[in-house]
Design a protein around this motif. Structure first.
Motif, short mmCIF file in Angstrom:
data_model
loop_
_atom_site.label_atom_id
_atom_site.label_comp_id
_atom_site.label_asym_id
_atom_site.label_seq_id
_atom_site.Cartn_x
_atom_site.Cartn_y
_atom_site.Cartn_z
N ALA A 203 -47.25 -21.21 -19.46
CA ALA A 203 -46.79 -21.89 -20.67
C ALA A 203 -45.63 -22.83 -20.38
O ALA A 203 -45.64 -24.00 -20.81
N ALA A 204 -44.62 -22.35 -19.65
CA ALA A 204 -43.45 -23.19 -19.37
C ALA A 204 -43.77 -24.29 -18.37
O ALA A 204 -43.23 -25.40 -18.46
N GLY A 205 -44.64 -23.99 -17.43
CA GLY A 205 -45.02 -25.01 -16.44
C GLY A 205 -45.74 -26.19 -17.07
O GLY A 205 -45.69 -27.31 -16.55
N ALA A 206 -46.39 -25.95 -18.21
CA ALA A 206 -47.06 -27.04 -18.91
C ALA A 206 -46.08 -27.97 -19.60
O ALA A 206 -46.44 -29.09 -19.99
N VAL A 207 -44.81 -27.53 -19.74
CA VAL A 207 -43.80 -28.36 -20.40
C VAL A 207 -43.08 -29.23 -19.38
O VAL A 207 -43.11 -30.46 -19.46
N SER A 208 -42.42 -28.58 -18.41
CA SER A 208 -41.70 -29.32 -17.37
C SER A 208 -41.17 -28.35 -16.34
O SER A 208 -41.11 -27.14 -16.58
N ASP A 209 -40.71 -28.88 -15.22
CA ASP A 209 -40.10 -28.03 -14.19
C ASP A 209 -38.79 -27.39 -14.67
O ASP A 209 -38.56 -26.21 -14.40
N PRO A 210 -37.90 -28.14 -15.35
CA PRO A 210 -36.69 -27.48 -15.88
C PRO A 210 -37.00 -26.36 -16.87
O PRO A 210 -36.35 -25.32 -16.85
N ALA A 211 -38.01 -26.55 -17.72
CA ALA A 211 -38.40 -25.50 -18.65
C ALA A 211 -38.92 -24.28 -17.90
O ALA A 211 -38.61 -23.13 -18.27
N LEU A 212 -39.68 -24.52 -16.84
CA LEU A 212 -40.20 -23.42 -16.04
C LEU A 212 -39.07 -22.64 -15.38
O LEU A 212 -39.09 -21.40 -15.34
N ALA A 213 -38.08 -23.35 -14.85
CA ALA A 213 -36.96 -22.67 -14.19
C ALA A 213 -36.21 -21.78 -15.17
O ALA A 213 -35.88 -20.63 -14.87
N THR A 214 -35.92 -22.31 -16.36
CA THR A 214 -35.20 -21.52 -17.36
C THR A 214 -36.04 -20.34 -17.84
O THR A 214 -35.53 -19.22 -18.01
N ALA A 215 -37.32 -20.57 -18.06
CA ALA A 215 -38.21 -19.50 -18.52
C ALA A 215 -38.29 -18.37 -17.50
O ALA A 215 -38.31 -17.18 -17.87
N THR A 216 -38.35 -18.72 -16.23
CA THR A 216 -38.45 -17.71 -15.18
C THR A 216 -37.21 -16.81 -15.16
O THR A 216 -37.31 -15.59 -15.05
N VAL A 217 -36.03 -17.43 -15.27
CA VAL A 217 -34.79 -16.65 -15.26
C VAL A 217 -34.71 -15.77 -16.50
O VAL A 217 -34.29 -14.60 -16.44
#
Length: 364
Positions: A203-217
């Motif tokens: 889900a977050a990877g479909a938005v952007s790399d910064p969103a993915l980084a924050t979502a993972t943490v």
């Protein structure tokens, strides 16, 4: 048998990366169980009885070992990098979702164990969290009927986090765009509310790399709260078991029914308790092991290649344990009685999503 099934599950899960291998393993076990039962009936059941202790050991010991190994994927410094606002959002969302889902379960008259597993899966980290909580509820004295009900509750809760987590993959990024959330706030919302790690990444990877980084943490922060949540649940289980024992409740004689194939389930022998307190640890050993694994990972003393191997071992352990547990699931009965659990899952998904969004809008 369990080993071969685990290999099949891990190979097949690569085709659908958003579906947890744990769910696939449990489903496979549930589908195989009737075939094994018919074969056992036709051949006298000697071979199946011989494999019973191994299946029970896998569903009990290997499951708990998987929870310990899960800790090696979590680093405290990575979690703290989320900042105090993000941590407040994650912690509040988890607490509200867990307590709210348990309360909703009472309103909907969902069995207590089923509500507990659903609450854990939706508030923490999906299938892995449900597996950890299963280790707690399976440690209490149970009759064979209670053990079967617990296995069916496990199957239902895993199906629910898969269903609603998959829906979140499509819905949350679209809603974030409509609401005009930035990448960081979108990532925090997804990480604090979506169930499975693979679902969060998708889900977050479909938005952007910064969103993915924050979502993972944010997801890691939720996993970090698994240990205290399970420890508290374990203490509650201990008190309930002691009250039941003191009141003369029926408990198994041939050994606690801790998983499919257990000696108690095979014999079906139960008796009235004598008043002695059941031997259930207030804090399960696998929770202590989980915390120790997190500490070792946080100190940086575990080499990167070993961490990668431990991550694979974690998935293998969980998949094997879920297949063993799936052998005790009665699929027809689960389908007949699952409507209330389905409603509970929908309400829990709505609760975790709206609570996390409110936190993001207010704090992030």
């Amino acid at each position: 048998m369990v080993g071969a099934a685990t290999v099949v599950v891990l190979a097949g899960s690569r085709l659908v990366p958003t579906v947890s291998p744990l769910v696939v393993a449990l489903l496979l076990g549930a589908l195989v169980a009737p075939v094994l039962a018919r074969a056992a009936s036709a051949r006298g059941g000697a071979r199946l009885r011989a494999t019973g202790p191994g299946i029970a050991w896998t569903s009990r010991v290997v499951l708990r070992a998987g929870v310990v190994l899960l800790g090696f994927g979590l680093s405290v410094p990575e979690v703290l990098a989320l900042g105090w606002r993000g941590l407040v959002v994650v912690t509040t969302t988890l607490a509200v979702t867990f307590a709210g889902t348990v309360a909703l379960g009472r309103v909907l008259r969902v069995p207590r164990v089923a509500a507990l597993l659903v609450a854990t899966g939706f508030s923490v980290c999906g299938a892995a969290a449900i597996s950890a909580m299963q280790g707690v509820v399976a440690g209490r004295p149970r009759t064979p009927a209670q053990a079967r009900a617990d296995d069916e509750a496990l199957a239902a809760s895993l199906a629910l986090v898969t269903l609603y987590g998959t829906l979140a993959i499509a819905v949350l990024p679209a809603l974030a765009s409509v609401l005009g959330l930035g990448d960081d706030r979108t990532g925090l919302w997804i990480g604090a509310s979506v169930q499975e790690v693979a679902q969060v990444v998708t889900a977050a990877g479909a938005v952007s790399d910064p969103a993915l980084a924050t979502a993972t943490v944010a997801k890691l922060a939720r996993v970090a709260l698994l240990a205290p949540l399970v420890a508290v649940a374990g203490a509650v289980v201990v008190r309930a078991a002691r009250r039941a024992t003191a009141g003369g409740a029926y408990v198994p004689v041939a050994g606690r029914a801790r998983g499919t194939g257990d000696a108690t389930r095979a014999t079906g022998v139960v008796t009235r308790a004598t008043g002695a307190a059941p031997r259930v640890a207030p804090v399960p050993w696998f929770v202590v092991g989980f915390v120790a694994a997190v500490a070792l990972r946080s100190l940086g003393v575990v080499p990167a290649p070993l961490l990668a191997a431990l991550a694979t071992a974690t998935t293998v352990a969980f998949a094997a344990a879920m297949f063993a547990l799936g052998l005790g699931v009665d699929v027809p009965r689960l389908l007949r009685t699952g409507r209330r659990s389905l409603a509970l899952g929908a309400l829990s998904a709505l609760l975790v999503t709206t609570t996390a969004l409110a936190g993001v809008l207010l704090l992030a």
